[in-house]
Design an enzyme around this catalytic site. Structure first.
Site, PDB file in Angstrom:
ATOM      1  N   GLU A 213      56.108  51.906   0.994  1.00 54.56           N
ATOM      2  CA  GLU A 213      54.868  52.073   0.223  1.00 54.56           C
ATOM      3  C   GLU A 213      54.718  53.502  -0.277  1.00 54.56           C
ATOM      4  O   GLU A 213      54.405  53.739  -1.451  1.00 54.56           O
ATOM      5  CB  GLU A 213      53.671  51.725   1.095  1.00 54.56           C
ATOM      6  CG  GLU A 213      53.453  50.250   1.331  1.00 54.56           C
ATOM      7  CD  GLU A 213      52.215  50.021   2.171  1.00 54.56           C
ATOM      8  OE1 GLU A 213      51.244  50.799   2.037  1.00 54.56           O
ATOM      9  OE2 GLU A 213      52.209  49.084   2.983  1.00 54.56           O
TER      10      GLU A 213
ATOM     11  N   SER B 160      48.795  54.572   5.845  1.00 55.54           N
ATOM     12  CA  SER B 160      49.489  54.763   4.571  1.00 55.54           C
ATOM     13  C   SER B 160      48.583  55.419   3.539  1.00 55.54           C
ATOM     14  O   SER B 160      48.996  56.342   2.820  1.00 55.54           O
ATOM     15  CB  SER B 160      49.996  53.417   4.032  1.00 55.54           C
ATOM     16  OG  SER B 160      50.967  52.866   4.887  1.00 55.54           O
TER      17      SER B 160
ATOM     18  N   CYS C 204      55.352  53.210  15.832  1.00 53.55           N
ATOM     19  CA  CYS C 204      54.715  52.396  14.800  1.00 53.55           C
ATOM     20  C   CYS C 204      55.619  51.269  14.306  1.00 53.55           C
ATOM     21  O   CYS C 204      56.684  51.513  13.732  1.00 53.55           O
ATOM     22  CB  CYS C 204      54.319  53.289  13.628  1.00 53.55           C
ATOM     23  SG  CYS C 204      53.572  52.382  12.260  1.00 53.55           S
TER      24      CYS C 204
ATOM     25  N   ALA D 130      46.120  48.993  10.902  1.00 50.83           N
ATOM     26  CA  ALA D 130      47.160  50.024  10.979  1.00 50.83           C
ATOM     27  C   ALA D 130      48.067  49.989   9.766  1.00 50.83           C
ATOM     28  O   ALA D 130      48.611  51.018   9.355  1.00 50.83           O
ATOM     29  CB  ALA D 130      47.980  49.827  12.258  1.00 50.83           C
TER      30      ALA D 130
ATOM     31  N   GLU E  39      45.601  51.747   6.806  1.00 49.24           N
ATOM     32  CA  GLU E  39      44.820  52.958   7.049  1.00 49.24           C
ATOM     33  C   GLU E  39      45.705  54.207   7.035  1.00 49.24           C
ATOM     34  O   GLU E  39      45.418  55.193   6.343  1.00 49.24           O
ATOM     35  CB  GLU E  39      44.092  52.847   8.393  1.00 49.24           C
ATOM     36  CG  GLU E  39      43.049  53.924   8.624  1.00 49.24           C
ATOM     37  CD  GLU E  39      41.817  53.760   7.761  1.00 49.24           C
ATOM     38  OE1 GLU E  39      41.190  54.791   7.440  1.00 49.24           O
ATOM     39  OE2 GLU E  39      41.478  52.617   7.400  1.00 49.24           O
TER      40      GLU E  39
END
Length: 391
Positions: A349, A235, A340, A230, A233
């Site tokens: 990011e 991002s 999340c 998670a 993937e």
């Protein structure tokens, strides 16, 4: 109306069909999947927040064949409800605390700039920037040695194909092999960190295995793999879809170049406009009424996040890509108990990657038309080729 989740035209652009579905009914029955679909912002949000709807893992059968996949999912927080979910999430939550994640911002920005400096022209946004940046950040957080990080993305890509509405037998075999190899690797790494702890999350999780908040060996492996999957993937796919949207709206790109303070808002609009995750399923622990429809005990209802993020009842002119949109209450990171955990890190990011791209070239354009991966649940491109050449 019936949505065909495998129709190539739908996968290429699902939003017109999702709009028709939402206009037809906020919650509707989907016979091909045997699930109700929540298509409005209100009903999708209710699905994510209502505690009577949860994630209750049931092992796939035959259990011996599916053992590697079942182990990873039976023992991870995303497939559990309290009290197990609370215990598992609490053990890893500190690593994603705002203060700790914020300290990573300069290093993430430097890594993004370095990756672009090494990229050629043209370059692939995904393989040259998004994937190595995301893998490096989450692997650094967990403590995966640099020499092993090239193995993570293939394992993850194979496993997440299991979350699509339909799969080929070959994809299932590849996912099972990846589950086993990934689990064996993390188990061995955890054993190393138990003997010689370092300043990373796997060392922390290994250290608390025998404490009052006991974490079993299987739970440690499953938690680490969930975070690795998670943690990069979504991002990668969010950046790919977001940059394509931005480049298709040159007025918004020009505005962003003129005012870099809009980068955080631009990231939120990227996630709203073309979210990397489109469908999240919950099961009713008891009869529950959503949008005037009663879901019986044991029934499944899917929150359609892309449909919710384009609901005109919440977003003015939802088909317009607007980096100044405010407020922007998108559901791209979920909501409720399973919101999340890595959202703060993902935002750092994505902001770092977008800022690095803006610094990299004033004339960044698409070198070729991007091609969508043939999947709906995890929405992604196979490649996003960019060039700094203006002509």
């Amino acid at each position: 109306m019936v949505i065909d989740f495998e129709d190539p035209d739908f996968i290429r652009d699902p939003y017109p069909a999702l709009a028709r579905l939402r206009e037809h009914a906020a919650v509707s029955w989907h016979e091909p999947t045997g699930k109700w679909l929540a298509a409005s912002h209100a009903t999708a949000g209710a699905v994510l927040r209502d505690r009577r709807l949860g994630r209750f893992w049931q092992d796939r059968e035959p259990s011996e064949w599916w053992a590697p996949f079942n182990m990873l999912h039976r023992n991870q927080m995303m497939e559990n409800e309290p009290p197990d979910h609370t215990r598992l999430r609490t053990l890893v939550a500190k690593a994603f605390g705002r203060g700790h994640v914020e300290r990573l911002r300069p290093a993430v920005a430097a890594s993004a700039a370095s990756l672009l400096a090494a990229a050629g022209d043209p370059f692939d946004l995904l393989t040259d920037l998004a994937e190595p940046l995301a893998v490096t950040v989450i692997a650094e957080l967990l403590g995966v040695p640099a020499a092993d990080r090239h193995r993570l993305r293939p394992w993850s890509a194979a496993i997440v194909r299991m979350y699509e509405v339909s799969r080929t037998p070959e994809a299932e075999r590849e996912a099972l092999a990846a589950c086993q190899e990934f689990a064996d690797y993390i188990r061995a790494l955890a054993a190393e960190r138990t003997a010689r702890p370092e300043n990373d999350l796997i060392s922390h999780l290994a250290a608390v295995r025998d404490g009052s908040d006991r974490l079993s060996g299987d739970e440690l492996v499953a938690s680490a793999i969930l975070l690795l999957n998670a943690g990069h993937e979504a991002s990668v796919n969010a950046l790919g879809g977001g940059v394509v949207a931005l480049l298709h709206h040159p007025d918004q790109l020009a505005r962003l170049r003129d005012d870099r303070s809009l980068v955080p808002a631009a990231i939120e609009e990227m996630i709203r406009y073309d979210p990397p995750l489109h469908l999240f399923v919950r099961t009713a622990a008891a009869p529950v009424t959503i949008g005037g429809v009663t879901i019986p005990e044991g029934g499944e209802i899917a929150a359609l996040l892309g449909a919710a993020n384009h609901d005109p009842a919440v977003f003015a002119d939802p088909g317009r890509f607007d980096i100044t949109r405010d407020p922007n209450p998108h559901l791209g990171f979920g909501a409720g108990l399973h919101f999340c955990l890595g959202a703060p890190l993902a935002r750092i990011e994505l902001q770092a990657a977008l800022s690095a791209l803006l610094d990299h070239s004033p004339t960044l354009v698409l070198a070729t038309d991007p091609v969508h991966r043939p999947t709906f649940v995890l929405r992604a491109f196979t490649a996003v080729n960019l060039t700094t050449q203006s002509g």
